[in-house]
Design an enzyme around this catalytic site. Structure first.
Site, PDB file in Angstrom:
ATOM      1  CE1 TYR A   1       7.918  42.686  -4.093  1.00 19.79           C
ATOM      2  CE2 TYR A   1       8.118  43.608  -1.890  1.00 19.79           C
ATOM      3  CZ  TYR A   1       7.371  43.372  -3.029  1.00 19.79           C
ATOM      4  OH  TYR A   1       6.073  43.823  -3.103  1.00 19.79           O
TER       5      TYR A   1
ATOM      6  CE  LYS B   1       7.439  46.008  -5.581  1.00 19.95           C
ATOM      7  NZ  LYS B   1       6.534  46.313  -6.699  1.00 19.95           N
TER       8      LYS B   1
HETATM    9  P1  NAP Z   1      -0.084  38.937  -7.546  1.00 20.59           P
HETATM   10  O1  NAP Z   1      -1.452  38.637  -7.084  1.00 20.59           O
HETATM   11  O2  NAP Z   1       0.970  37.885  -7.524  1.00 20.59           O
HETATM   12  O3  NAP Z   1      -0.196  39.547  -9.045  1.00 20.59           O
HETATM   13  C1  NAP Z   1       0.955  39.885  -9.764  1.00 20.59           C
HETATM   14  C2  NAP Z   1       0.552  40.367 -11.122  1.00 20.59           C
HETATM   15  O4  NAP Z   1       1.767  40.690 -11.858  1.00 20.59           O
HETATM   16  C3  NAP Z   1      -0.176  39.327 -11.936  1.00 20.59           C
HETATM   17  O5  NAP Z   1      -1.154  39.949 -12.726  1.00 20.59           O
HETATM   18  C4  NAP Z   1       0.920  38.762 -12.817  1.00 20.59           C
HETATM   19  O6  NAP Z   1       0.386  38.249 -14.012  1.00 20.59           O
HETATM   20  C5  NAP Z   1       1.765  39.985 -13.086  1.00 20.59           C
HETATM   21  N1  NAP Z   1       3.124  39.681 -13.504  1.00 20.59           N
HETATM   22  C6  NAP Z   1       4.062  38.951 -12.855  1.00 20.59           C
HETATM   23  N2  NAP Z   1       5.200  38.906 -13.572  1.00 20.59           N
HETATM   24  C7  NAP Z   1       4.980  39.633 -14.694  1.00 20.59           C
HETATM   25  C8  NAP Z   1       5.775  39.988 -15.815  1.00 20.59           C
HETATM   26  N3  NAP Z   1       7.039  39.558 -15.945  1.00 20.59           N
HETATM   27  N4  NAP Z   1       5.245  40.768 -16.781  1.00 20.59           N
HETATM   28  C9  NAP Z   1       3.962  41.205 -16.675  1.00 20.59           C
HETATM   29  N5  NAP Z   1       3.156  40.899 -15.648  1.00 20.59           N
HETATM   30  C10 NAP Z   1       3.658  40.128 -14.652  1.00 20.59           C
HETATM   31  O7  NAP Z   1       0.549  40.149  -6.726  1.00 20.59           O
HETATM   32  P2  NAP Z   1      -0.099  41.402  -5.990  1.00 20.59           P
HETATM   33  O8  NAP Z   1      -0.011  41.138  -4.546  1.00 20.59           O
HETATM   34  O9  NAP Z   1      -1.373  41.798  -6.604  1.00 20.59           O
HETATM   35  O10 NAP Z   1       1.031  42.483  -6.322  1.00 20.59           O
HETATM   36  C11 NAP Z   1       0.849  43.544  -7.240  1.00 20.59           C
HETATM   37  C12 NAP Z   1       1.926  44.593  -6.973  1.00 20.59           C
HETATM   38  O11 NAP Z   1       1.801  45.047  -5.628  1.00 20.59           O
HETATM   39  C13 NAP Z   1       3.346  44.063  -7.104  1.00 20.59           C
HETATM   40  O12 NAP Z   1       4.165  45.037  -7.688  1.00 20.59           O
HETATM   41  C14 NAP Z   1       3.763  43.817  -5.677  1.00 20.59           C
HETATM   42  O13 NAP Z   1       5.150  43.866  -5.512  1.00 20.59           O
HETATM   43  C15 NAP Z   1       3.054  44.959  -4.983  1.00 20.59           C
HETATM   44  N6  NAP Z   1       2.864  44.767  -3.539  1.00 20.59           N
HETATM   45  C16 NAP Z   1       2.090  43.749  -3.074  1.00 20.59           C
HETATM   46  C17 NAP Z   1       1.946  43.591  -1.701  1.00 20.59           C
HETATM   47  C18 NAP Z   1       1.109  42.507  -1.090  1.00 20.59           C
HETATM   48  O14 NAP Z   1       1.106  42.400   0.155  1.00 20.59           O
HETATM   49  N7  NAP Z   1       0.400  41.700  -1.866  1.00 20.59           N
HETATM   50  C19 NAP Z   1       2.595  44.482  -0.818  1.00 20.59           C
HETATM   51  C20 NAP Z   1       3.371  45.491  -1.343  1.00 20.59           C
HETATM   52  C21 NAP Z   1       3.496  45.626  -2.714  1.00 20.59           C
HETATM   53  P3  NAP Z   1       0.748  36.770 -14.546  1.00 20.59           P
HETATM   54  O15 NAP Z   1       0.528  35.828 -13.421  1.00 20.59           O
HETATM   55  O16 NAP Z   1      -0.143  36.533 -15.717  1.00 20.59           O
HETATM   56  O17 NAP Z   1       2.163  36.885 -14.949  1.00 20.59           O
END
Ligand code: NAP
Length: 248
Positions: free
Chosen positions: A156, A160
């Site tokens: 991961y 990133k």
């Molecule tokens: P989340 O709630 O798990 O949502 C992930 C989203 O990505 C969902 O809409 C999912 O849709 C979609 N997705 C996953 N695999 C995919 C694929 N192969 N093709 C297209 N869509 C896909 O995660 P989140 O926390 O909102 O994270 C969103 C972004 O923020 C990510 O890039 C993550 O790395 C980043 N981020 C999050 C955090 C945190 O603390 N949450 C921190 C730093 C960075 P489906 O389920 O329909 O596939």
């Protein structure tokens, strides 16, 4: 159809940060297209309903951002249907955590494929459209893990860090065509991605965050919306850390 003043594409827009961002950018006169890859469409449908409530023209595209042909077909189709593409938010991302000594090659490949190659696929497609338009905004969702590392997240954090490097190079390549490319690096945000973490890990984050709480998806959406707005016209190649001070 009402005159559209902004066309926005959000990958991984069905829930979490992607949904909050889609909602933040939605309004009368906007078209917001979300993408997702869960065959269960219920989260995407809920987002579509929320976008309609906010007055946006909305649609959902089901495919993986790793599928290059699908990426090109769908992003081009949206740009053709709505007349242009103003904003791409590369938000889709996953985790498959494990310490390096035990990490499976398949988990490395999957995370790099979705989190990094997925951004390349979507950004390249959007860049071809935006450079022809002589305008556009690309905002990539990176992570604090890509800057400071995180035990258990070799795949991961590498993906990133790659997104941050890609952001800076695209910013330099596309600037002359009035296309800006920036990133946000969220810290610990309250979504399904972090809900699965053990309580001990969550506690350690809370203690390390100066503002003393997990971020909300809306906190990240605000910074993304800023980078996508006219107010950020003179910003490119930047990374905004949205982490309550977790990294400074
Ligand atoms: P989340 O709630 O798990 O949502 C992930 C989203 O990505 C969902 O809409 C999912 O849709 C979609 N997705 C996953 N695999 C995919 C694929 N192969 N093709 C297209 N869509 C896909 O995660 P989140 O926390 O909102 O994270 C969103 C972004 O923020 C990510 O890039 C993550 O790395 C980043 N981020 C999050 C955090 C945190 O603390 N949450 C921190 C730093 C960075 P489906 O389920 O329909 O596939």
């Amino acid at each position: 159809m009402t005159q559209l003043n902004r066309v926005v594409y959000v990958t991984g827009g069905s829930r979490g940060i992607g949904r909050a961002t889609a909602y933040r950018l939605a309004g009368p006169g906007t078209a917001v297209v979300i993408n997702h890859f869960d065959p269960d469409e219920s989260a995407a449908d809920e987002t579509l309903a929320g976008l309609a409530e906010r007055g946006a023209t909305a649609e959902s595209h089901y495919y993986s951002v790793t599928d290059r042909e699908a990426v090109e077909t769908h992003i081009k189709a949206a740009a053709e249907k709505f007349g242009r593409l103003d904003v791409l938010i590369n938000n889709a991302g996953i985790t498959r955590d494990g310490l390096i000594l035990r990490m499976k090659e398949a988990d490395w490949d999957l995370v790099i494929g979705i989190n990094l190659k997925g951004v390349f696929n979507c950004a390249q497609t959007a860049a071809r459209i935006m450079t022809r338009q002589r305008s556009g905004r690309i905002v990539n969702v990176a992570s604090v893990a890509g800057v400071i590392g995180n035990p258990g997240q070799a795949n991961y954090s590498a993906s990133k860090a790659g997104v941050i490097g890609l952001t800076k190079t695209l910013a330099k390549e596309l600037a002359s065509r009035n296309v800006t490319v920036n990133a946000v690096a969220p810290g610990f945000i309250d979504t399904e991605m972090t809900a699965v973490l053990p309580d001990k890990v969550k506690q350690a984050f809370m203690e390390a965050i100066p503002l003393g709480r997990a971020g909300r998806p809306e906190d990240v959406a605000e910074s993304i919306a800023f980078l996508a707005s006219d107010a950020a016209a003179y910003l490119t190649g930047q990374v905004i850390h949205v982490g309550g001070g977790l990294y400074m």
